[in-house]
Motif scaffolding. Sequence first.
Motif, PDB file in Angstrom:
ATOM      1  N   GLY A 328     -17.712   8.376  12.376  1.00 56.91           N
ATOM      2  CA  GLY A 328     -17.769   7.869  11.017  1.00 56.91           C
ATOM      3  C   GLY A 328     -17.921   6.365  11.006  1.00 56.91           C
ATOM      4  N   LYS A 329     -17.676   5.787   9.847  1.00 55.45           N
ATOM      5  CA  LYS A 329     -17.932   4.363   9.649  1.00 55.45           C
ATOM      6  C   LYS A 329     -16.826   3.461  10.192  1.00 55.45           C
ATOM      7  N   TYR A 330     -15.577   3.887  10.098  1.00 56.16           N
ATOM      8  CA  TYR A 330     -14.453   3.026  10.470  1.00 56.16           C
ATOM      9  C   TYR A 330     -13.733   3.605  11.689  1.00 56.16           C
ATOM     10  N   CYS A 331     -14.209   3.286  12.860  1.00 51.14           N
ATOM     11  CA  CYS A 331     -13.660   3.865  14.093  1.00 51.14           C
ATOM     12  C   CYS A 331     -13.317   2.812  15.129  1.00 51.14           C
ATOM     13  N   SER A 332     -12.914   1.640  14.690  1.00 52.50           N
ATOM     14  CA  SER A 332     -12.592   0.560  15.616  1.00 52.50           C
ATOM     15  C   SER A 332     -11.094   0.294  15.644  1.00 52.50           C
ATOM     16  N   VAL A 333     -10.618  -0.163  16.807  1.00 48.68           N
ATOM     17  CA  VAL A 333      -9.222  -0.561  16.976  1.00 48.68           C
ATOM     18  C   VAL A 333      -9.187  -1.761  17.902  1.00 48.68           C
ATOM     19  N   LEU A 334      -8.249  -2.668  17.692  1.00 47.49           N
ATOM     20  CA  LEU A 334      -8.127  -3.831  18.568  1.00 47.49           C
ATOM     21  C   LEU A 334      -7.579  -3.385  19.915  1.00 47.49           C
ATOM     22  N   PRO A 335      -8.219  -3.772  21.028  1.00 44.35           N
ATOM     23  CA  PRO A 335      -7.757  -3.331  22.347  1.00 44.35           C
ATOM     24  C   PRO A 335      -6.396  -3.905  22.727  1.00 44.35           C
ATOM     25  N   VAL A 336      -6.097  -5.099  22.227  1.00 46.24           N
ATOM     26  CA  VAL A 336      -4.780  -5.708  22.416  1.00 46.24           C
ATOM     27  C   VAL A 336      -4.163  -5.909  21.045  1.00 46.24           C
ATOM     28  N   SER A 337      -2.924  -5.502  20.891  1.00 47.07           N
ATOM     29  CA  SER A 337      -2.271  -5.574  19.584  1.00 47.07           C
ATOM     30  C   SER A 337      -2.030  -7.020  19.158  1.00 47.07           C
ATOM     31  N   VAL A 338      -2.090  -7.248  17.853  1.00 47.69           N
ATOM     32  CA  VAL A 338      -1.888  -8.582  17.296  1.00 47.69           C
ATOM     33  C   VAL A 338      -0.594  -8.610  16.475  1.00 47.69           C
ATOM     34  N   TYR A 339      -0.138  -9.823  16.191  1.00 49.30           N
ATOM     35  CA  TYR A 339       1.008  -9.973  15.293  1.00 49.30           C
ATOM     36  C   TYR A 339       0.552  -9.624  13.872  1.00 49.30           C
ATOM     37  N   PRO A 340       1.197  -8.656  13.206  1.00 46.09           N
ATOM     38  CA  PRO A 340       0.792  -8.279  11.838  1.00 46.09           C
ATOM     39  C   PRO A 340       1.311  -9.295  10.827  1.00 46.09           C
ATOM     40  N   THR A 341       0.693 -10.465  10.790  1.00 43.03           N
ATOM     41  CA  THR A 341       1.196 -11.566   9.965  1.00 43.03           C
ATOM     42  C   THR A 341       1.176 -11.237   8.474  1.00 43.03           C
ATOM     43  N   ALA A 342       0.210 -10.416   8.049  1.00 44.35           N
ATOM     44  CA  ALA A 342       0.185 -10.038   6.630  1.00 44.35           C
ATOM     45  C   ALA A 342       1.453  -9.271   6.258  1.00 44.35           C
ATOM     46  N   LEU A 343       1.931  -8.431   7.171  1.00 48.25           N
ATOM     47  CA  LEU A 343       3.169  -7.687   6.935  1.00 48.25           C
ATOM     48  C   LEU A 343       4.354  -8.641   6.802  1.00 48.25           C
ATOM     49  N   TYR A 344       4.401  -9.652   7.655  1.00 52.61           N
ATOM     50  CA  TYR A 344       5.490 -10.636   7.579  1.00 52.61           C
ATOM     51  C   TYR A 344       5.449 -11.382   6.244  1.00 52.61           C
ATOM     52  N   GLU A 345       4.235 -11.709   5.787  1.00 53.45           N
ATOM     53  CA  GLU A 345       4.120 -12.441   4.529  1.00 53.45           C
ATOM     54  C   GLU A 345       4.494 -11.560   3.333  1.00 53.45           C
TER      55      GLU A 345
END
Length: 432
Positions: A328-345
Amino acid sequence: MYPNLYYAFKDLLGLEIPVLKLLQTFGFFVAIAFLAGAYVLTAELKRREKLGWLKGVPETIITGKPVGTTEILVHAALGFLLGHKILGLVTEWAEASQDLQSYMLSTRGNVLGGIILAGVFGYMKYRTGKKEEKATPKEETIIVMPHQRVPDITVMAAVGGLLGAKIFHNLENWNEFVQDPIGALLSFSGLTFYGGLIVAAVVIIRYASKKGINVYHLIDSAAPTLMLAYGIGRMGCHFSGDGDWGIYNSSYVTDAAGKVVPADPSKFQDVVKASEQFFARQYGSLEHIPHAPFTKPSGLSFLPDWFFAYGYPHNVINEGVQMAGCTGKYCSVLPVSVYPTALYEIIACLILFGVLYAIRKKVTVPGVIFGIYLIMNGMERFFIEKIRVNTKYDIFGFHPTQAEIISSLMVLGGAALIWYCRKIHKAAKPAV
């Protein structure tokens, strides 16, 4: 992640409703943010009106005027747009349903449907105008209270905020803008909050001055509103995965299914090398990957790993590598996890909204609440920038981001505003 509401309903409720592909998750939360903000602002303005701090302004209106040709044409144009797309969806559903967003932004549609609905809308406006028309238009004077202007303020905030957010984002990412200026201006991604805040503030303050609204009481009323709206807006960033996340947390990686997995330094390097093409495209070389290791503290073991590092699977901007077994159209994932800064905000801003809402009745000097908001917002954004990915400037050997510069000015401006407001309030008090 949920690029649009179709994916949210499918994952959470097991319902597949194709038309929901038109409703982007980010846009949905932005709309909720404006509605919530308008509600809080209206309530606070009404409270200040009851206290006598805000007054209504007389305005002259004319009722019974004949409906204008421009009004009819505007309604007809709206009808054409809706009819063109709606009937087009009916006749081209098999093809359009594959990518509804692209279809809605294209010139495709059904001209006959547009003409029919244009005629209906134009005629309805004409008939409504005829019913309200009077032989002799009447001039009336009414009192318009500040809270009655909230719809106008909300629209101006939306338009001014969007323009400002786009302008500041493209200034911050000038090289990307010059490569594709049209795409950068029309895309749904690429919005800078402070740009929107600055432009919207200038537009609204100018409007308030023209309409006789006390600016100090207006901005104090808006302070909790802005904090709440920002927190809700960040929900759109997080749940859609719009790229507004932090640097990589090299203590975690993401597996092919999108699950966060703890990793030691060697595992981190292995994943980076395995996804070398992705990282090289982003940062030029593997040596310039922005990352900082942080493992979940033992005292916070009750929190999930994704609170500290997240791969944003199925993100709306298709950033990352292909997920296993996904089509499908949205099948990507970051190979290394990032800090979810939006969640913190989200968490920080909702807490700060609660603080501002709690003290709004205790602080009576006009302008001080907004000064406190500027300091709180500036400090929150300044510290979150330490783990976010943004363009850095070179200023006398320092390398701040655009947001760090503006947030620092907000803290200083907030302190100056509090000092100035307290000073003029004290000077205005009659001597005993």
